[in-house]
Write an enzyme that holds these catalytic residues in place. Structure first.
Site, mmCIF file in Angstrom:
data_model
loop_
_atom_site.group_PDB
_atom_site.id
_atom_site.type_symbol
_atom_site.label_atom_id
_atom_site.label_comp_id
_atom_site.label_asym_id
_atom_site.label_seq_id
_atom_site.Cartn_x
_atom_site.Cartn_y
_atom_site.Cartn_z
ATOM 1 N N SER A 94 0.503 -1.020 -0.429
ATOM 2 C CA SER A 94 -0.219 -0.246 0.253
ATOM 3 C C SER A 94 0.931 1.122 0.029
ATOM 4 C CB SER A 94 -0.762 0.005 1.122
ATOM 5 O OG SER A 94 -2.005 0.881 1.476
ATOM 6 N N ASP A 216 -10.402 -4.376 -5.211
ATOM 7 C CA ASP A 216 -9.404 -3.588 -4.368
ATOM 8 C C ASP A 216 -10.463 -2.071 -4.503
ATOM 9 O OD1 ASP A 216 -8.449 -2.214 -2.578
ATOM 10 O OD2 ASP A 216 -6.449 -2.923 -3.080
ATOM 11 N N HIS A 244 -7.579 -5.490 -0.061
ATOM 12 C CA HIS A 244 -6.571 -4.800 0.145
ATOM 13 C C HIS A 244 -5.244 -5.568 0.512
ATOM 14 C CE1 HIS A 244 -4.245 -1.236 -1.017
ATOM 15 N NE2 HIS A 244 -4.251 -0.538 0.182
#
Length: 265
Positions: A94, A216, A244
């Site tokens: 991320s 996602d 995610h």
């Protein structure tokens, strides 16, 4: 202050360094299903970003970490300490995918490759660019987070994790969010969700794997496709997975994609 203590650094194995860096509200424990798979061939380096996990909270500086560059500087320092002269593979989830990219641009000699899990250079839609959120959505999300962090954590963690067949993972992410100092979490969230590093992508010359999930809400497939077009030396792999955090909800598929990328190097 010791860099190793500051970022709660743990090292296992030997070989090419592979540093694993977690996403927002998480810590190095989130890599438990992936990192051990590489420790027999790589020098696996696990870290906690300052302000998260068991990092030294006294090292958190609101000015230093007002941009992702502060975290990127830390990654370069860690590699200088534990793997001097050895180019590393950076595995970032991320927001830490962008932290790794910024570190790579700053000190390219320290990196051999980038593996980005659910990356996004910009979460806000902008003209033809689709980041997944309108700016008003992000501002509303941040306002909710700042006014009721624990409630936000309980509501958002299941959405971020996905994996509806594994509710224990959503509970784990909720608990991880709730363990994070709320003031630090609020600050990091604003830095994360309002950042825009699209202009930095063409500067990244290292071979890069973009690992996206097929469903996602945080980093849609369109974001991965955009990054693949813009990054000079990228490979895009889509994993059939909801959520995610494929390193937790689809570890076997994640490892397979990583192994294929590393073998091609």
């Amino acid at each position: 202050m010791s860099v190793l203590r500051r970022n709660n650094v743990h090292v296992e194995g030997s070989g090419t360094p592979m540093i694993f860096v977690h996403g927002f509200g998480c810590d190095q424990h989130m890599w438990r299903l992936l990192a051990p798979r590489f420790a027999d061939r790589y020098k696996v380096i696990l870290v906690d970003l300052v302000g998260n996990g068991n990092s030294d909270l006294s090292a958190f500086d609101f000015d230093k970490y007002a941009t992702l560059h502060g975290y990127a500087d830390d990654i370069c320092e860690i590699l200088d300490e534990v793997a001097p002269g050895e180019p590393a593979i950076h595995v970032g989830h991320s927001v830490s995918a962008m932290i790794g990219a910024l570190a790579n641009v700053k000190c390219p000699e320290r990196f051999a490759a980038q593996i980005m899990v659910g990356p996004s250079p910009c979460y806000v839609n902008d003209g033809e660019y689709f980041g997944g959120f309108e700016r008003s959505d992000i501002l509303a999300l941040l306002e909710t987070l700042e006014s009721n962090y624990l409630g936000w954590s309980s509501n958002m963690a299941p959405v971020i994790m996905g994996a509806p067949d594994k509710p224990e993972l959503a509970a784990e992410l909720t608990n991880s969010f709730c363990r994070t100092d709320p003031e630090i979490a609020k600050h990091f969230a604003r830095v994360t969700f309002l950042s825009d590093h699209r202009a930095d992508l063409p500067k990244l010359q290292a071979p890069t794997l973009i690992l996206q999930c097929s469903d996602d809400v945080i980093a849609p497939v369109a974001v991965g496709e955009y990054m693949h077009r813009v990054l000079p030396r990228s490979t895009l792999r889509i994993i059939e997975n909801v959520g995610h955090c494929p390193h937790l909800s689809a570890p076997s598929a994640s490892v397979a994609a990583m192994e294929e990328f590393l073998a091609a190097r």
